[in-house]
Design an enzyme around this catalytic site. Structure first.
Site, mmCIF file in Angstrom:
data_model
loop_
_atom_site.group_PDB
_atom_site.id
_atom_site.type_symbol
_atom_site.label_atom_id
_atom_site.label_comp_id
_atom_site.label_asym_id
_atom_site.label_seq_id
_atom_site.Cartn_x
_atom_site.Cartn_y
_atom_site.Cartn_z
ATOM 1 N N GLY A 40 0.765 -17.004 -6.215
ATOM 2 C CA GLY A 40 1.013 -15.921 -5.262
ATOM 3 C C GLY A 40 -0.263 -15.379 -4.631
ATOM 4 N N ASP A 41 -0.086 -14.484 -3.652
ATOM 5 C CA ASP A 41 -1.229 -13.914 -2.924
ATOM 6 C C ASP A 41 -2.163 -13.129 -3.842
ATOM 7 O OD1 ASP A 41 -0.543 -15.005 -0.539
ATOM 8 O OD2 ASP A 41 0.437 -13.211 0.261
ATOM 9 N N LEU A 42 -1.577 -12.298 -4.724
ATOM 10 C CA LEU A 42 -2.411 -11.480 -5.615
ATOM 11 C C LEU A 42 -3.263 -12.368 -6.515
ATOM 12 C CD1 LEU A 42 -3.113 -8.612 -6.602
ATOM 13 C CD2 LEU A 42 -1.291 -8.848 -8.297
ATOM 14 N N LEU A 211 -7.333 2.377 -10.669
ATOM 15 C CA LEU A 211 -8.038 2.831 -11.868
ATOM 16 C C LEU A 211 -9.190 1.907 -12.235
ATOM 17 C CD1 LEU A 211 -5.036 4.022 -14.065
ATOM 18 C CD2 LEU A 211 -6.601 5.409 -12.705
ATOM 19 N N HIS A 272 -1.241 5.444 -7.070
ATOM 20 C CA HIS A 272 -2.702 5.484 -6.941
ATOM 21 C C HIS A 272 -3.235 6.920 -6.865
ATOM 22 C CE1 HIS A 272 -2.147 1.316 -6.342
ATOM 23 N NE2 HIS A 272 -1.984 1.313 -5.043
#
Length: 797
Positions: A40-42, A211, A272
Site C-alpha cells: 500500500g501507499d503508507l 506523536l 492528531h
C-alpha cells in the site's frame, strides 16, 4: 580453605554464569516483523523506510531480524513490488555509501513477501518462523504485526494471528494499528471490544503518527527539562491562549470517498490535534520517562475537557469539493456535500490550571500554506515607557512572549522549538537538538526570527521511523490506549452529532480565501469574523432570515407572549431576567431564581454566563424547579447541567446555591429520607412567603412542566411545596416544586422552543384549566405575572 573442591566448583559456576550473561547480551533473541498491507501507499512511502531504519539502528546490538511483507497481491506481483521498494530505501547522510549498500543488501536478504489471507496461511508463517529459529540455533524474542490495512479487515487478521500465529511462551507479541479507530464513540467501542477479544491491552499499539513528529515528541521533554522556568508560567494566570494548527494546501481530490465518511474533524482534529492538546495541557508526571504515568496524566487531561457545543465550531468547505465528490462517487448534479474540509474549534479545560484559557484547534485543506505548529502565547502585563525602537529583544517585557513547537513546513521548512528571548533561554538535549541562528528577514508570528531562541533537530527523522523504534523498545507513551481513545470520542461525538446538518462556509481555496475563514471567540462561542455575502435579491421560495422579523408581542392563554427566532428570543429572555434581578436586589437586597433543567435552557444559561456582566450574581439565590433522582454529578442531573453551563462561569456565593436533596444517606429520593420536606423547609426559611422572584419553566410535548406529569395528581394541588413524582421517561423518579408553590411566584416565564413543540403549543392554546391532563395549564400565578417565550418554530411551525 578446608574444602578446595568447593571453591573450585563455585569458581566454575560463576564463570559459566558470566559466560551465559555475555552470550545472552550477544544474542538477545530473534524478532519477526510482519507488515500487513505491504504494497500500500503508507508502506511504500514510510513503513519500509521505517523498518529499514530500525534495522540500521539495531543491527549488531544483539537481536536478529526477519521481515515479512504481506498483502492480498499474488506472490509474483508482491515480490516484484517489494524488490522495487527495497531498492529505493535510503540511509542517513552520515552513513558512507559502501556501508549503506552493504546494509541494504543485508536488509533485502532478511525480507520476503508472502501471501496471507487464510488461517492456513498464518499457520504456515508460524511454522516457518519456528523452523528458522530452530535451524539457526536462535531463541524467539517476539513478533510485531503492523496492520497497514483498513479497519474492516482488522477482525479477520486478529482472529488468524490469535489462533494460528502467536509466538510461543516467553516471547512477546505486539500488534500495531493505524487510524481511523472508529467513526464515533459507538463504533470505536465496538472496534475496541472486538480487538480486545483477541489481544491484551499491552499488546496493542495504536499509531498517531503526529506523536512521532520531532517537535511534538519534544513537548513533554521540553516541559520537564525547563520546569524551573515553566512551573510558574504554565497556567491560566500567565497563558493567554494555545493554538494547535495544521494547514494544508492540497485538497481532497482522489480521496473524497474517505473524506465523505470522515471529514476534517475526524481526519485531523479528533486524533492528531487532540493528542497534542493533551501533551500541552496534562499535568506533568514526576518521571516523564514512565509511559504508564504519561498515559494516566493524558487520560486525566481528556477527562478535564469541557464538552463542546455547536457554537464551539466554525466549518468551511472549499468550493470545488462537491464537484469532486459528484465526479468521483458518481453523484447526481444536484448533490451538494455538507462535509467540512475546514474546521476551527474552541476548547476549554475545566481544571484549576487552565480555567478560562482558550485552546484553538484548526485544520483545513486548500488553504494558503502548508504548516503545522503549537503556539503558547503568554499574557503581556508590561507597559514600556520608551518607544519600541529602544526595546532590547532579550530584556523588554513589552515584546510578545511565546513558545512555539513548529511541527514542520511553512516559512521554516523543518521542525523547530522557538522561545521568545524575553522569556528564558531554554534547555534542550544537546545530542538531539542544536541552537540555530535566525535567518535574516524571516518573521514568524509578527516578530523577526532573531527575537527567538531557535532550536532544530541535529538529525531530522521521519515520524514513522521514530514510532517503529518506540514499538520495538516498548515505549507505549507514544501510542493511544483504548481508554484514551474512548475518552477522545466521548469528547468529540456530541459535537459531531450536532453538526451533521450544519452547512459549511464555502471558500475558494488558496490565497483567494483572504479573510473569509478568519474567526474570533467570545466566551464559549466561536464565529467567523467576516459575514458571508448574502443574496441581494431573494430568489423564489427563499427562506426568511431572522432579520426579516421583529420580536413578536402577542397574547397566549390570556398572558403576554414574546416570540422571535431562537437567538433573539434567548437574548430577550436573558435581558428580562437580568432586569427582574436588578429590580429585586434594589428592593429586597436579594433575588430568588428557580430554574428548570433539560435542553431548552442551555442556550439561556450560556447567554447569562457570557453576556450579562451587570447581573447581580453576588445577591442571587439559585434554586431548582425539578431534579432527576440521580447523583448530582451524573450527566443526567439538572444540577450538573446548571453547573456546566452557568455556575462554573459566574460568581454566585456557594451558600446561595440550592440543589435539590435527591441523594441522601447514599439513597436516591427515598421517602423516609424526607428530601422533599427538607427542600420545602429551606425554601420557607429563606424565601419570603415562599414566593420566588422568578420561576423559569419549560413545556414538554405531553404538556408536562417541571416534573409534574399528566395523569399524575402529585403536586398539582394541596399544601406540599415540594413533591416526589414519577416520570414516564427514564429516570422515572423525580423531585419537583409543586404547582401551588410555582403559582406563588412574582413572575413565571415559560420557555418553549423547537418545531417538536408546535403540536402541544396549538393544543394547550385551546384548553382551559385542566392540570390533570395538561399540567402546564395549571400555571396561573396568584398575584404574579406569567409570560410565555416561544420561538417561531414552536409558535408558528
Amino acid at each position: 580453605m578446608k574444602h578446595p573442591g568447593f571453591w573450585k566448583m563455585l569458581t566454575v559456576a560463576v564463570c559459566m554464569a558470566l559466560l551465559g550473561c555475555l552470550q545472552a547480551q550477544e544474542h538477545q533473541g530473534h524478532v519477526s516483523i510482519i507488515l500487513l498491507g505491504a504494497t500500500g501507499d503508507l508502506a511504500k512511502k514510510y513503513l519500509w523506510q521505517g523498518l529499514f531504519q530500525l534495522y540500521l539502528d539495531e543491527a549488531g546490538k544483539g537481536h536478529s531480524f526477519s521481515f515479512h511483507g504481506s498483502a492480498l497481491t499474488t506472490t509474483e506481483k508482491g515480490q516484484e513490488f517489494m524488490a522495487k521498494v527495497l531498492e529505493s530505501l535510503s540511509c542517513p547522510k552520515d552513513v558512507a555509501l559502501p556501508r549503506c549498500a552493504e546494509l541494504k543488501d543485508q536488509f533485502q536478504q532478511l525480507s520476503q513477501y508472502r501471501h496471507l489471507k487464510t488461517s492456513e496461511d498464518y499457520l504456515a508463517l508460524n511454522k516457518d518462523i519456528e523452523a528458522r529459529v530452530q535451524r539457526e540455533g536462535l531463541w524467539e524474542a517476539g513478533r510485531i504485526f503492523y496492520f497497514s490495512v483498513p479497519p474492516f479487515a482488522y477482525a479477520d487478521i486478529a482472529r488468524n494471528i490469535n489462533s494460528s500465529c502467536r509466538p510461543g511462551p516467553g516471547a512477546w507479541l505486539r500488534v500495531v494499528l493505524e487510524k481511523p479507530f472508529g467513526h464515533d464513540l459507538l463504533s470505536a467501542q465496538q472496534l475496541a471490544t472486538e480487538l480486545g477479544s483477541f489481544f491484551q491491552e499491552e499488546e496493542m499499539y495504536r499509531v498517531d503518527h503526529y506523536l512521532g513528529k520531532q517537535a511534538v515528541a519534544q513537548i513533554l521533554p521540553f516541559r520537564d527539562q525547563n520546569r524551573k522556568f515553566l512551573d510558574g508560567l504554565w497556567n491560566r494566570h500567565h497563558v493567554e491562549r494555545v493554538e494547535i494548527i495544521m494547514k494544508e494546501t492540497v485538497d481532497a481530490e482522489g480521496r473524497t470517498s474517505f473524506y465523505e465518511k470522515y471529514g476534517v474533524i475526524r481526519d485531523i482534529l479528533q486524533n492528531h490535534l487532540t493528542e497534542i492538546l493533551t501533551l500541552v495541557a496534562m499535568e506533568l508526571p514526576h518521571n516523564v520517562s514512565s509511559w504508564e504515568a504519561v498515559l494516566l496524566h493524558k487520560l486525566q487531561a481528556f477527562q478535564a475537557l469541557r464538552g463542546l457545543q455547536k457554537g464551539s465550531a466554525v466549518l468551511g468547505q472549499y468550493q470545488a469539493y462537491s464537484k469532486q465528490v459528484r465526479r468521483e462517487l458518481q453523484k447526481p448534479d444536484s448533490f451538494h456535500s455538507l462535509t467540512p474540509t475546514f474546521a476551527g474549534i474552541l476548547a476549554h479545560m475545566d481544571n484549576l490550571r487552565w480555567e478560562g484559557v482558550p485552546f484553538i484547534l484548526m485544520s483545513g485543506k486548500a488553504l494558503d500554506e502548508r504548516v503545522g505548529y503549537v503556539r503558547i502565547l503568554f499574557k503581556n502585563r508590561a507597559y514600556c515607557a520608551q518607544s519600541e525602537k529602544h526595546w532590547v529583544t532579550d530584556q523588554s517585557q513589552c515584546l510578545p512572549c511565546q513558545i512555539i513547537f513548529y511541527i514542520g513546513h511553512g516559512e521554516l521548512g523543518s521542525p523547530a522549538v522557538l522561545v521568545s528571548r524575553n522569556l528564558f533561554r531554554p534547555s534542550l538535549p544537546s545530542k538531539s537538538w542544536k541552537e540555530v541562528e535566525g535567518q535574516p528577514g524571516l518573521r514568524l508570528f509578527g516578530r523577526p526570527l532573531s527575537d527567538y531562541y531557535v532550536y532544530s533537530p541535529v538529525r531530522e527523522q521521519d515520524a514513522y521511523s521514530i514510532l517503529i523504534s518506540h514499538i520495538f523498545h516498548r515505549r507505549k507513551g507514544s501510542f493511544i490506549t483504548t481508554e484514551n481513545l474512548l475518552a477522545s470520542w466521548v469528547f468529540w461525538t456530541p459535537l459531531l452529532d450536532s453538526l451533521v446538518h450544519e452547512v459549511p462556509r464555502i471558500y475558494p481555496g488558496g490565497a483567494e480565501n483572504g479573510h473569509l475563514l478568519d474567526f474570533e471567540f467570545s466566551g464559549n462561542q466561536l464565529s467567523f469574523s467576516q459575514q458571508q455575502l448574502e443574496q441581494l435579491v431573494p430568489g423564489p421560495g427563499s427562506v426568511p432570515k431572522p432579520s426579516d422579523f421583529q420580536v413578536l408581542r402577542a397574547k397566549y392563554r390570556e398572558s403576554p407572549l414574546i416570540s422571535a427566532w431562537p437567538e433573539e428570543l434567548i437574548a430577550k429572555l436573558a435581558n428580562d431576567i437580568e432586569a427582574t434581578a436588578v429590580q429585586a436586589v434594589r428592593r429586597f437586597g436579594k433575588f430568588h431564581l428557580a430554574l428548570s433543567g433539560g435542553s431548552s435552557p442551555i442556550d439561556l444559561f450560556q447567554q447569562l454566563a457570557m453576556g450579562h456582566y451587570g447581573f447581580p450574581w453576588a445577591h442571587t439565590h439559585l434554586w431548582l424547579v425539578d431534579e432527576r433522582c440521580v447523583p448530582l454529578w451524573d450527566p443526567e442531573s439538572n444540577f450538573q447541567g446548571l453547573q456546566a453551563h452557568l455556575l462554573q462561569h459566574v460568581r454566585v456565593p456557594y451558600y446561595n446555591i440550592h440543589p435539590m436533596p435527591v441523594h441522601l444517606h447514599q439513597r436516591l429520593c427515598a421517602e423516609e429520607d424526607q428530601g422533599a420536606q427538607t427542600y420545602a423547609e429551606e425554601i420557607s426559611a429563606l424565601v419570603t412567603n415562599s414566593s420566588f422572584d422568578l420561576v423559569l419553566l419549560g413545556m414538554g410535548p405531553d404538556g408536562h412542566t417541571a416534573s409534574l406529569f399528566p395523569q399524575s395528581p402529585t403536586g398539582l394541588d394541596g399544601e406540599q411545596l415540594v413533591v416526589l413524582t414519577k416520570s414516564p421517561f427514564r429516570p422515572y423518579d423525580r423531585m419537583s416544586l409543586s404547582l401551588p408553590l410555582i403559582n406563588r411566584a412574582r413572575k413565571v416565564a415559560v420557555l418553549v422552543m423547537g418545531r417538536m413543540k408546535r403540536e402541544i403549543t396549538t393544543l394547550v392554546s385551546r384548553v382551559g384549566y385542566e392540570p390533570k391532563k395538561w399540567p402546564i395549564s395549571g400555571v396561573l400565578p396568584a398575584s404574579g405575572q406569567l409570560v410565555w417565550y416561544m420561538d417561531y418554530e414552536a409558535f408558528l411551525g
